[in-house]
Design a protein around this motif. Structure first.
Motif, PDB file in Angstrom:
ATOM      1  N   ASN A  71       0.664  -1.186   0.047  1.00  0.00           N
ATOM      2  CA  ASN A  71      -0.065  -0.112   0.133  1.00  0.00           C
ATOM      3  C   ASN A  71       0.978   1.289  -0.123  1.00  0.00           C
ATOM      4  OD1 ASN A  71      -2.361  -1.297   0.017  1.00  0.00           O
ATOM      5  ND2 ASN A  71      -2.277  -1.474   2.359  1.00  0.00           N
ATOM      6  N   CYS A  72       1.670   1.386  -1.001  1.00  0.00           N
ATOM      7  CA  CYS A  72       2.373   2.637  -0.984  1.00  0.00           C
ATOM      8  C   CYS A  72       2.314   3.248  -2.415  1.00  0.00           C
ATOM      9  CB  CYS A  72       4.061   1.849  -1.263  1.00  0.00           C
ATOM     10  SG  CYS A  72       4.235   0.797   0.125  1.00  0.00           S
ATOM     11  N   ILE A  73       2.913   4.477  -2.374  1.00  0.00           N
ATOM     12  CA  ILE A  73       3.058   5.326  -3.752  1.00  0.00           C
ATOM     13  C   ILE A  73       4.290   5.566  -3.882  1.00  0.00           C
ATOM     14  CG2 ILE A  73       0.917   6.704  -3.420  1.00  0.00           C
ATOM     15  CD1 ILE A  73       2.546   8.869  -2.581  1.00  0.00           C
ATOM     16  N   GLU A  74       4.805   5.595  -5.071  1.00  0.00           N
ATOM     17  CA  GLU A  74       6.201   5.779  -5.592  1.00  0.00           C
ATOM     18  C   GLU A  74       6.220   7.078  -6.364  1.00  0.00           C
ATOM     19  OE1 GLU A  74       7.775   1.382  -6.419  1.00  0.00           O
ATOM     20  OE2 GLU A  74       6.451   2.182  -7.977  1.00  0.00           O
ATOM     21  N   VAL A  75       7.557   7.938  -6.127  1.00  0.00           N
ATOM     22  CA  VAL A  75       7.678   9.084  -6.687  1.00  0.00           C
ATOM     23  C   VAL A  75       8.896   8.931  -7.818  1.00  0.00           C
ATOM     24  CG1 VAL A  75       9.171   9.853  -5.061  1.00  0.00           C
ATOM     25  CG2 VAL A  75       7.855  11.480  -6.440  1.00  0.00           C
ATOM     26  N   ALA A  76       8.852   9.795  -8.865  1.00  0.00           N
ATOM     27  CA  ALA A  76       9.822   9.866  -9.971  1.00  0.00           C
ATOM     28  C   ALA A  76      10.158  11.329 -10.377  1.00  0.00           C
ATOM     29  CB  ALA A  76       9.397   9.016 -11.082  1.00  0.00           C
ATOM     30  N   VAL A  77      11.271  11.531 -10.600  1.00  0.00           N
ATOM     31  CA  VAL A  77      11.712  12.835 -10.990  1.00  0.00           C
ATOM     32  C   VAL A  77      11.517  13.076 -12.566  1.00  0.00           C
ATOM     33  CG1 VAL A  77      13.486  14.616 -11.239  1.00  0.00           C
ATOM     34  CG2 VAL A  77      13.248  13.422  -9.093  1.00  0.00           C
ATOM     35  N   LEU A  78      10.723  14.057 -13.092  1.00  0.00           N
ATOM     36  CA  LEU A  78      10.386  14.071 -14.488  1.00  0.00           C
ATOM     37  C   LEU A  78      11.806  14.784 -15.080  1.00  0.00           C
ATOM     38  CD1 LEU A  78       6.590  15.080 -14.283  1.00  0.00           C
ATOM     39  CD2 LEU A  78       7.784  12.789 -14.878  1.00  0.00           C
ATOM     40  N   ALA A  79      11.846  14.256 -16.456  1.00  0.00           N
ATOM     41  CA  ALA A  79      13.128  15.119 -16.858  1.00  0.00           C
ATOM     42  C   ALA A  79      13.089  16.572 -17.240  1.00  0.00           C
ATOM     43  CB  ALA A  79      13.231  14.414 -18.639  1.00  0.00           C
ATOM     44  N   GLY A  80      11.792  17.192 -17.227  1.00  0.00           N
ATOM     45  CA  GLY A  80      11.971  18.700 -17.588  1.00  0.00           C
ATOM     46  C   GLY A  80      11.489  19.263 -16.225  1.00  0.00           C
ATOM     47  N   GLY A  81      11.662  18.594 -15.023  1.00  0.00           N
ATOM     48  CA  GLY A  81      11.560  18.968 -13.699  1.00  0.00           C
ATOM     49  C   GLY A  81      10.124  18.497 -13.378  1.00  0.00           C
ATOM     50  N   GLY A  82       9.666  18.824 -12.005  1.00  0.00           N
ATOM     51  CA  GLY A  82       8.541  18.347 -11.362  1.00  0.00           C
ATOM     52  C   GLY A  82       8.455  16.608 -11.222  1.00  0.00           C
ATOM     53  N   ARG A  83       7.453  16.281 -10.637  1.00  0.00           N
ATOM     54  CA  ARG A  83       7.549  14.835 -10.223  1.00  0.00           C
ATOM     55  C   ARG A  83       6.208  14.050 -10.504  1.00  0.00           C
ATOM     56  NH1 ARG A  83      11.442  16.909  -8.791  1.00  0.00           N
ATOM     57  NH2 ARG A  83      12.557  17.006  -7.109  1.00  0.00           N
ATOM     58  N   ALA A  84       6.371  12.716 -10.665  1.00  0.00           N
ATOM     59  CA  ALA A  84       5.299  11.928 -11.057  1.00  0.00           C
ATOM     60  C   ALA A  84       5.215  11.026  -9.736  1.00  0.00           C
ATOM     61  CB  ALA A  84       5.706  11.300 -12.085  1.00  0.00           C
ATOM     62  N   LEU A  85       3.695  10.724  -9.553  1.00  0.00           N
ATOM     63  CA  LEU A  85       3.461   9.547  -8.521  1.00  0.00           C
ATOM     64  C   LEU A  85       2.624   8.504  -9.155  1.00  0.00           C
ATOM     65  CD1 LEU A  85       2.199  12.075  -5.661  1.00  0.00           C
ATOM     66  CD2 LEU A  85       4.295  11.060  -5.858  1.00  0.00           C
TER      67      LEU A  85
END
Length: 70
Positions: free
Chosen positions: A25-39
């Motif tokens: 039961n988790c979320i994961e985060v990633a850094v986007l190439a142009g800045g910002g984040r994805a969940l």
């Protein structure tokens, strides 16, 4: 299963919090190439992801820390 890939770039590097257990039961985060984040939901790796600008993600994290979503 296909990894989430940004247009014209490498697959995203997803990170799960060290506070997460093994219950899935988790979320994961990633850094986007142009800045910002994805969940994304760690139970649905090929599923949809939410994207945030740096400012939006910062506001989200500050709100979570301040208990706004409790």
């Amino acid at each position: 299963m296909k990894p989430n890939i940004q247009p014209g770039s490498r697959p995203l590097e997803w990170v799960k919090s060290s506070y997460s257990g093994n219950n899935g039961n988790c979320i994961e985060v990633a850094v986007l190439a142009g800045g910002g984040r994805a969940l994304r939901d760690s139970k649905n790796l090929a599923g949809p992801m939410l994207t945030f600008s740096d400012a939006e993600f910062g506001a989200f994290v500050r709100s979570a820390v301040d208990g706004e979503f409790n």
